[in-house]
Design a protein around this motif. Structure first.
Motif, PDB file in Angstrom:
ATOM      1  N   TYR A  29      44.678   3.405  51.815  1.00 14.87           N
ATOM      2  CA  TYR A  29      45.880   3.862  51.125  1.00 14.87           C
ATOM      3  C   TYR A  29      46.882   4.229  52.201  1.00 14.87           C
ATOM      4  O   TYR A  29      46.560   5.014  53.103  1.00 14.87           O
ATOM      5  N   GLY A  30      48.089   3.661  52.132  1.00 14.35           N
ATOM      6  CA  GLY A  30      49.103   3.955  53.132  1.00 14.35           C
ATOM      7  C   GLY A  30      50.498   3.701  52.599  1.00 14.35           C
ATOM      8  O   GLY A  30      50.687   3.031  51.576  1.00 14.35           O
ATOM      9  N   VAL A  31      51.482   4.215  53.307  1.00 15.12           N
ATOM     10  CA  VAL A  31      52.881   4.077  52.904  1.00 15.12           C
ATOM     11  C   VAL A  31      53.400   2.701  53.333  1.00 15.12           C
ATOM     12  O   VAL A  31      53.304   2.347  54.510  1.00 15.12           O
ATOM     13  N   PRO A  32      53.941   1.918  52.383  1.00 14.74           N
ATOM     14  CA  PRO A  32      54.459   0.591  52.724  1.00 14.74           C
ATOM     15  C   PRO A  32      55.563   0.696  53.786  1.00 14.74           C
ATOM     16  O   PRO A  32      56.407   1.580  53.737  1.00 14.74           O
ATOM     17  N   GLY A  33      55.512  -0.233  54.731  1.00 17.22           N
ATOM     18  CA  GLY A  33      56.492  -0.236  55.806  1.00 17.22           C
ATOM     19  C   GLY A  33      56.140   0.702  56.942  1.00 17.22           C
ATOM     20  O   GLY A  33      56.679   0.592  58.034  1.00 17.22           O
ATOM     21  N   LEU A  34      55.238   1.639  56.685  1.00 20.81           N
ATOM     22  CA  LEU A  34      54.792   2.583  57.698  1.00 20.81           C
ATOM     23  C   LEU A  34      53.283   2.522  57.903  1.00 20.81           C
ATOM     24  O   LEU A  34      52.714   3.349  58.600  1.00 20.81           O
ATOM     25  N   THR A  35      52.655   1.546  57.284  1.00 18.89           N
ATOM     26  CA  THR A  35      51.234   1.277  57.499  1.00 18.89           C
ATOM     27  C   THR A  35      51.140   0.059  58.409  1.00 18.89           C
ATOM     28  O   THR A  35      51.802  -0.954  58.150  1.00 18.89           O
ATOM     29  N   ALA A  36      50.346   0.165  59.448  1.00 22.27           N
ATOM     30  CA  ALA A  36      50.221  -0.923  60.415  1.00 22.27           C
ATOM     31  C   ALA A  36      49.758  -2.207  59.730  1.00 22.27           C
ATOM     32  O   ALA A  36      48.816  -2.182  58.924  1.00 22.27           O
ATOM     33  N   GLN A  37      50.405  -3.301  60.052  1.00 22.91           N
ATOM     34  CA  GLN A  37      50.069  -4.592  59.446  1.00 22.91           C
ATOM     35  C   GLN A  37      48.627  -4.991  59.734  1.00 22.91           C
ATOM     36  O   GLN A  37      47.947  -5.525  58.865  1.00 22.91           O
ATOM     37  N   ASN A  38      48.160  -4.713  60.965  1.00 24.36           N
ATOM     38  CA  ASN A  38      46.772  -5.075  61.291  1.00 24.36           C
ATOM     39  C   ASN A  38      45.780  -4.331  60.413  1.00 24.36           C
ATOM     40  O   ASN A  38      44.742  -4.869  60.047  1.00 24.36           O
ATOM     41  N   LEU A  39      46.085  -3.106  60.022  1.00 23.69           N
ATOM     42  CA  LEU A  39      45.204  -2.326  59.148  1.00 23.69           C
ATOM     43  C   LEU A  39      45.188  -2.930  57.745  1.00 23.69           C
ATOM     44  O   LEU A  39      44.129  -3.065  57.125  1.00 23.69           O
ATOM     45  N   ILE A  40      46.347  -3.311  57.262  1.00 26.18           N
ATOM     46  CA  ILE A  40      46.448  -3.939  55.936  1.00 26.18           C
ATOM     47  C   ILE A  40      45.659  -5.245  55.914  1.00 26.18           C
ATOM     48  O   ILE A  40      44.951  -5.540  54.948  1.00 26.18           O
ATOM     49  N   GLU A  41      45.764  -6.021  56.989  1.00 31.00           N
ATOM     50  CA  GLU A  41      45.112  -7.332  57.032  1.00 31.00           C
ATOM     51  C   GLU A  41      43.588  -7.257  57.112  1.00 31.00           C
ATOM     52  O   GLU A  41      42.909  -8.116  56.558  1.00 31.00           O
ATOM     53  N   VAL A  42      43.050  -6.240  57.781  1.00 34.34           N
ATOM     54  CA  VAL A  42      41.590  -6.203  57.946  1.00 34.34           C
ATOM     55  C   VAL A  42      40.858  -5.495  56.807  1.00 34.34           C
ATOM     56  O   VAL A  42      39.677  -5.758  56.585  1.00 34.34           O
ATOM     57  N   CYS A  43      41.526  -4.612  56.081  1.00 34.79           N
ATOM     58  CA  CYS A  43      40.813  -3.870  55.028  1.00 34.79           C
ATOM     59  C   CYS A  43      40.528  -4.772  53.837  1.00 34.79           C
ATOM     60  O   CYS A  43      41.146  -5.820  53.664  1.00 34.79           O
ATOM     61  N   ASP A  44      39.571  -4.370  53.015  1.00 35.10           N
ATOM     62  CA  ASP A  44      39.214  -5.132  51.824  1.00 35.10           C
ATOM     63  C   ASP A  44      40.204  -4.927  50.687  1.00 35.10           C
ATOM     64  O   ASP A  44      40.374  -5.792  49.844  1.00 35.10           O
ATOM     65  N   SER A  45      40.829  -3.751  50.674  1.00 32.88           N
ATOM     66  CA  SER A  45      41.770  -3.424  49.617  1.00 32.88           C
ATOM     67  C   SER A  45      42.811  -2.459  50.177  1.00 32.88           C
ATOM     68  O   SER A  45      42.455  -1.440  50.771  1.00 32.88           O
ATOM     69  N   TYR A  46      44.082  -2.796  49.996  1.00 32.14           N
ATOM     70  CA  TYR A  46      45.173  -1.928  50.430  1.00 32.14           C
ATOM     71  C   TYR A  46      45.947  -1.461  49.208  1.00 32.14           C
ATOM     72  O   TYR A  46      46.390  -2.285  48.394  1.00 32.14           O
ATOM     73  N   THR A  47      46.083  -0.144  49.064  1.00 26.49           N
ATOM     74  CA  THR A  47      46.867   0.428  47.979  1.00 26.49           C
ATOM     75  C   THR A  47      48.095   1.091  48.578  1.00 26.49           C
ATOM     76  O   THR A  47      47.971   2.072  49.317  1.00 26.49           O
ATOM     77  N   PRO A  48      49.279   0.547  48.290  1.00 28.56           N
ATOM     78  CA  PRO A  48      50.492   1.169  48.817  1.00 28.56           C
ATOM     79  C   PRO A  48      50.780   2.488  48.112  1.00 28.56           C
ATOM     80  O   PRO A  48      50.664   2.581  46.890  1.00 28.56           O
ATOM     81  N   ILE A  49      51.115   3.488  48.890  1.00 30.08           N
ATOM     82  CA  ILE A  49      51.495   4.784  48.328  1.00 30.08           C
ATOM     83  C   ILE A  49      52.939   4.645  47.858  1.00 30.08           C
ATOM     84  O   ILE A  49      53.835   4.341  48.633  1.00 30.08           O
ATOM     85  N   SER A  50      53.114   4.842  46.546  1.00 29.29           N
ATOM     86  CA  SER A  50      54.445   4.771  45.951  1.00 29.29           C
ATOM     87  C   SER A  50      54.606   5.927  44.972  1.00 29.29           C
ATOM     88  O   SER A  50      53.815   6.864  44.984  1.00 29.29           O
ATOM     89  N   ASP A  51      55.619   5.848  44.121  1.00 28.10           N
ATOM     90  CA  ASP A  51      55.977   6.974  43.248  1.00 28.10           C
ATOM     91  C   ASP A  51      54.812   7.585  42.479  1.00 28.10           C
ATOM     92  O   ASP A  51      54.755   8.786  42.299  1.00 28.10           O
ATOM     93  N   ASP A  52      53.872   6.759  42.019  1.00 29.82           N
ATOM     94  CA  ASP A  52      52.769   7.282  41.218  1.00 29.82           C
ATOM     95  C   ASP A  52      51.834   8.181  42.020  1.00 29.82           C
ATOM     96  O   ASP A  52      51.050   8.928  41.447  1.00 29.82           O
ATOM     97  N   LEU A  53      51.902   8.122  43.354  1.00 30.19           N
ATOM     98  CA  LEU A  53      51.051   8.968  44.193  1.00 30.19           C
ATOM     99  C   LEU A  53      51.848  10.054  44.926  1.00 30.19           C
ATOM    100  O   LEU A  53      51.392  10.612  45.910  1.00 30.19           O
ATOM    101  N   LEU A  54      53.030  10.352  44.404  1.00 32.52           N
ATOM    102  CA  LEU A  54      53.882  11.381  45.007  1.00 32.52           C
ATOM    103  C   LEU A  54      54.111  12.513  44.022  1.00 32.52           C
ATOM    104  O   LEU A  54      54.189  12.286  42.807  1.00 32.52           O
ATOM    105  N   LEU A  55      54.226  13.721  44.537  1.00 31.41           N
ATOM    106  CA  LEU A  55      54.498  14.874  43.684  1.00 31.41           C
ATOM    107  C   LEU A  55      55.943  14.855  43.195  1.00 31.41           C
ATOM    108  O   LEU A  55      56.852  14.503  43.948  1.00 31.41           O
ATOM    109  N   GLY A  56      56.113  15.197  41.945  1.00 32.23           N
ATOM    110  CA  GLY A  56      57.450  15.335  41.387  1.00 32.23           C
ATOM    111  C   GLY A  56      58.187  14.038  41.144  1.00 32.23           C
ATOM    112  O   GLY A  56      59.408  14.019  41.052  1.00 32.23           O
ATOM    113  N   ARG A  57      57.470  12.954  41.029  1.00 39.49           N
ATOM    114  CA  ARG A  57      58.136  11.659  40.776  1.00 39.49           C
ATOM    115  C   ARG A  57      57.804  11.155  39.404  1.00 39.49           C
ATOM    116  O   ARG A  57      56.803  11.364  38.864  1.00 39.49           O
TER     117      ARG A  57
END
Length: 159
Positions: free
Chosen positions: A131-159
């Motif tokens: 789980y990481g913030v899009p644009g601020l998560t290293a591309q190599n980490l996204i490419e090697v993991c089995d599943s990447y979940t971008p942190i967006s509004d649904d995982l933020l407080l008060g959104r």
């Protein structure tokens, strides 16, 4: 039931969500999503020790959610530089947990963890979810993991 271990890089998530969204991460909602129908074998949240009452309260909240909070002192060097990351501790704990779980869940966008993800997959044959913030998560980490979940509004407080 699928067994999981969660490793949360608190500093990385704090700064990346603040930088991109000017908001705080919702650890309660993350827990609900990441653990639904799963058996949590361990869940560690890695943070910097502080005497600030708000930080201490935050650590208590994490414990209430189900995390074991791992604290390390912030080190200010004489030359003005500072040290306070948990990369080695997270890596060691994830490797140790890999034998006893089906999936490792990493909450961080730090590209240094790419090697860790590959090692867990190759040596232990385990899935790694990131789980990481899009644009601020290293591309190599996204490419090697089995599943990447971008942190967006649904995982933020008060959104």
């Amino acid at each position: 039931m699928e067994k999981v271990a969660i490793f949360a890089d608190i500093q990385n998530i704090y700064y990346t969500t603040k930088d991109k969204y000017r908001a705080n991460f919702d650890y309660n909602h993350f827990w609900y999503i990441a653990t639904e129908g799963r058996d949590v074998v361990c869940a560690n949240a890695y943070a910097i020790a502080s005497t600030d009452p708000k930080q201490r309260q935050f650590h208590h909240i994490l414990r209430g959610i189900g995390f074991s909070v791992q604290l390390k002192p912030f080190i200010q060097r004489r030359d003005g530089s500072a040290k306070g990351d948990w990369d080695v501790g997270i890596a060691l704990d994830a490797i140790e947990a890999a034998e006893s779980v089906d999936t490792i869940i990493l909450l961080s966008g730090d590209g240094d963890f790419g090697v860790l993800v590959e090692r867990i997959q190759q040596r232990f044959g385990k899935r790694v979810e990131v789980y990481g913030v899009p644009g601020l998560t290293a591309q190599n980490l996204i490419e090697v993991c089995d599943s990447y979940t971008p942190i967006s509004d649904d995982l933020l407080l008060g959104r």
